[in-house]
Structure formats: C-alpha cells, structure tokens
Design an enzyme around this catalytic site. Structure first.
Site, PDB file in Angstrom:
ATOM      1  N   LYS A 154       0.711  -1.122   0.135  1.00 18.37           N
ATOM      2  CA  LYS A 154       0.008   0.153  -0.066  1.00 18.37           C
ATOM      3  C   LYS A 154       0.996   1.159   0.000  1.00 18.37           C
ATOM      4  O   LYS A 154       1.777   1.128   0.438  1.00 18.37           O
ATOM      5  CB  LYS A 154      -0.883   0.049   1.281  1.00 18.37           C
ATOM      6  N   ASP A 166      -7.178   4.104  -4.571  1.00 14.87           N
ATOM      7  CA  ASP A 166      -7.643   4.284  -3.240  1.00 14.87           C
ATOM      8  C   ASP A 166      -8.241   5.684  -3.086  1.00 14.87           C
ATOM      9  O   ASP A 166      -8.548   6.400  -4.047  1.00 14.87           O
ATOM     10  CB  ASP A 166      -6.711   4.038  -2.032  1.00 14.87           C
TER      11      ASP A 166
END
Ligand code: NDP
Length: 449
Positions: free
Chosen positions: A129, A169
């Site tokens: 991430k 995201d």
C-alpha cells in the site's frame, strides 16, 4: 490459557511496544491476532518458527519527499510512502491513497490487511500500500498533474510490473492513475502492467471502476443465497459517495434493493424514496462537488450536516460502510442493531472498530470484514494485470462474471474456514484464517523470507 494463547499475547505485546503510536496498524494486528489461535494450535510449526513476528514486520518501507508547485508558483512539499509488506504470494499489490490524514500507521494497517485480502482472491499477488498526505480537494487539474508527476519521479525507482503494482484508493482515481502512468512511461518505458485502475484508452480493465462496490454486493448476494434470501426489496444504508459507495449503490439498486443514504466527510443524505444515482454521479463524478449540491437538487432528501450515516435512527436491513476506517464504533454499532440491520458489509477498509465488529458478531449480525467483502477491486486489478500481459482487453461481461465467481469463492472459503474452526458465521475469523493459511504455507515453503 493455552501455550498458544500466551505466545500470541507475547507477540502482540512486542508489536505494541515497538510502535506504540501506530494506532491503526495496532488495531488491524489486534483484530487479526484475536482470531488465529485455533489455527495456530492446529499448526504448531508456525508458532515454533516465530511466523507471526516475521509476518507483522513489513519487508520494506519506503518514504520520500514530494516537492511540487501550485498554480501560483509556490513550492509545496508532501510525504510519499510505499509499504512493501509481503511478497509470499506474488508481487506487492495495493492502492495509493492521497488524503491529508495519511501516515505510516494508516498505510501499514492497509498494507497488512491487503496481504490476507489478496490471498483470499486466490490470485498471485502479495500485499502492499502507499500514498501521500497530499490533499487533492480544491486542487486544479494542473496541480494534481504536477503532484502526480513528482510523486512518480521517486516511486518509479521501486515499482515494476513484476515487482510492485500500485492502484487507486481514497483520492486516487483514473485521472490520477493516468498522470502517474504518463510519468512512469517517460522515466522508464511503456509497460501498462505497472499500474492498475488505468483509464480504458490505455489498457485499463473494463469493470475495474465498478469492481469494489459490485464485489461487495456480490459477496452479500452469495451470503443471502445461503439463507434462501435475496436483495429484492431490502432497504440499505450506505456511507461514502466515492468510487466504492457509488458502485455498491448501483449494483444494489440493480438487484432490487432500495438504498436510502450516502455521505461525505461533511455530512450525510437520507433519501427515503431511494438515492437518485444519476444525480449522485453527476454531483460526485462529473462536477466533483459536495453532497450539499445533491440535497439542493433533490428537495425530498434530508441533508444532515456534521453527522454520519451511522447516527441515523431509521429501519434498514443491510449496512455497507464504504467511506473510511473507524466510521463505526461500538456506540454506533448499537444504533445500527437497534435499526434492525442483519448484515454489515465493509466496502471500506476497517470501517468498524474491533469492539464494534465483536458486538455485531455477538448479536448475530453477519459482519463481513473488508478483507473479504471489498476484495473485488484488487481481484479485477489482478485481472487487469493478466490482460496487460496478454496485450488484450476483455469484454466487461467476462470481467464481471469472473468477479462474481471470485466473490463467491471468497464468501465460501470464509464461511468454510469459520465452520472448520468451530465459529460458524464468524466471518472475521473465517477471512483471517482462510487468508493467513495460504500466506503461512508460502512463507514457510520459501524459507520464511
Ligand atoms: P474515494 O476517494 O472515491 O471516496 C471516499 C469517500 O469516503 C468519499 O465520500 C469521502 O468523502 C469519504 N471519506 C474519506 N475520508 C473520510 C473521512 N475521514 N471521514 C468521512 N468520510 C470520509 O475512495 P474509495 O471509494 O476508493 O475508497 C473508500 C474506502 O474503500 C476506503 O476505505 C478504501 O481504502 C476502500 N477500498 C477502496 C478500493 C477501491 O478499489 N477504490 C478497494 C478496496 C477498498 P470526502 O469526499 O468528503 O472526503
């Protein structure tokens, strides 16, 4: 207390002592550790090999500065990050988040969850991430472009189509992925497989935009089918009004449910007749406006400033939190149970605190954790990687049908693991164990690296 219980507690304490300020990361680890005892008892070699201690330490953390110029010519600087957490099952895969709240703790929690989510998809992808504390709100297109170009100038040194493949995201959609990819191509070479969530014109996957929201609804569809129920006529509360929320609403409506809420960080809409999706898309996707604009154009909808969907007292059958982490604490969970919700499906990552999740499970609510319910986005990202390798673009129906099958498999493996470990209907435990099982095996077979 068993020996395994004590050894999990010792690992947990060591992690808390090492990074006491990383509250979101510690929350994600605590949630995971609270469920894996029966699995470790059955597989004592993992405990002997200190697998949990190795697993909870990221393989690599990258942090870099991102200098950029605003439209007035002022120099600004933000922090950029990439967490390459675990590559046991494949190259690091996970989104980029641009939001002022981004810090190491939030990205470590997201990357940690991503390991098990990606494992649950059954596709060859590891967990990662990244992102930045850059706030895209109120920025011009040119500012967003300059920021993305500067961010990629540094990130490009650490990613690649077989190494680490970022996606979107919060705050990162097709526009940002386009700018990021353009810069990667200038710095390295043409290789569309380095990022997913790309626009369709240059090798994005059909159905990727919709995948997380649709996938969460498919997960619930299979859960309900198990009880001989379906979505027709169900009333649903959704939070958020971004990518995940909009496409969850779209699929819920398509399958006959009525969605009565949505939200942004300033307030929420309660629209008793059902959300007007065309208007919502116009406001959020085309005008990039706030939900107050939705309320102005739809007088029958109520706008509740500074409140969240989960403060609402009204009857609904299902809840889809699709905004951000920790939207729902135990107090809000109590309101939701009083409202009659039977299912809580996490479109967002970790929207429920651990005590809220435990409360739902205790009350017999089907609590569907994000690592299972929202895995559709990363699954279609992996399908996008396959299409890029083939130099092909599949039809939307093919992608959607594969997504539905993947979500069915995730639902079934989650349900079956819960059953196998004596915790029927505890999907939190089921998802953690089913995801962990494959990662633990692969790490062990690779010599715990
Ligand atoms: P978007 O940026 O498209 O939308 C985010 C939505 O959540 C917006 O409505 C936003 O409101 C709201 N929101 C964000 N931060 C906060 C906050 N601190 N408080 C209240 N509301 C907030 O993001 P996505 O829809 O892509 O992501 C939503 C969630 O889903 C995240 O948890 C993400 O990690 C998760 N997720 C996303 C996937 C994807 O494919 N995009 C895949 C799997 C999970 P506002 O506009 O006011 O900020």
């Amino acid at each position: 207390m068993t020996k395994t219980h004590d050894s999990i507690k010792a690992v947990q304490e060591a992690i808390h002592n090492k990074d006491p300020h990383q509250t979101e990361f510690l929350q994600a680890v605590d949630e995971f550790l609270s469920t894996v005892e029966p699995f470790l008892e059955k597989n004592p070699e993992y405990e002997e090999n200190h697998l949990l201690s190795i697993l909870t330490e990221p393989e690599r953390i990258l942090q870099f500065r991102v200098p950029w110029q605003d439209d007035k010519g002022n120099w600004c600087v933000n922090r950029g990050y990439r967490i390459q957490f675990n590559s046991a099952l494949g190259p690091y895969k996970g989104g980029l988040r641009f939001h002022p709240s981004v810090n190491l703790s939030i990205l470590k929690f997201l990357a940690f969850e991503q390991i098990f989510k990606n494992s649950l998809t059954g596709l060859p992808i590891g967990g990662g991430k990244g992102g930045s504390d850059f706030d895209p709100k109120g920025k011009s297109d040119a500012e967003i472009m300059r920021f993305c170009q500067s961010f990629m100038t540094e990130l490009s040194k650490y990613i690649g189509p077989s190494l680490d493949i970022p996606a979107g995201d919060i705050g990162v959609g097709a526009r940002e992925i386009g700018y990021l990819y353009g810069m990667y191509k200038r710095l390295k070479q043409y290789d569309a497989g380095v990022l997913t969530g790309k626009p369709l014109d240059f090798w994005g996957s059909k159905g990727r935009t919709e995948a997380t929201g649709y996938g969460a609804v498919y997960f619930v569809k299979h859960l309900l089918a198990d009880k001989n129920e379906n979505l027709t006529g169900k009333t649903v509360a959704v939070s958020g009004s971004g990518n995940v929320a909009i496409y969850a609403i779209e699929k819920l409506q398509e399958l006959g449910a009525k969605v009565v809420t949505c939200s942004d960080s300033n307030g929420y809409i309660y629209d008793e007749e059902g959300i007007d999706l065309a208007l919502l898309k116009q406001v959020k996707e085309v005008d990039r406006d706030r939900l107050t604009a939705y309320a102005q154009k739809r007088p029958q909808a109520e706008y509740h400033k500074d409140d969240t969907v989960w403060d609402l007292k009204a009857t609904y059958d299902l809840a889809f939190p699709c905004a951000t982490q920790n939207e729902i604490d135990k107090e809000k969970a109590q309101i939701m149970v009083e409202n009659g919700t039977k299912v809580v499906a996490e479109g967002a990552n970790m929207p429920c605190s651990l005590d809220a999740a435990e409360y739902f499970i205790d009350k017999g609510v089907a609590y569907c954790p994000g690592k299972a319910a929202n895995a559709g986005g990363v699954a279609v990202s992996a399908l996008e990687m396959s299409q890029n390798s083939q130099r092909l673009q599949w039809e939307k129906e093919d992608v959607d049908s594969q997504l539905n099958t993947i979500m069915k498999n995730i639902y079934e493996s989650t349900r079956d693991a819960a059953r196998e470990y004596g915790a029927e209907n505890n999907f939190m435990l089921g998802a953690n164990i089913a995801g962990f099982d494959k990662v633990a095996k692969a790490m062990t077979e690779q010599g715990l690296v």
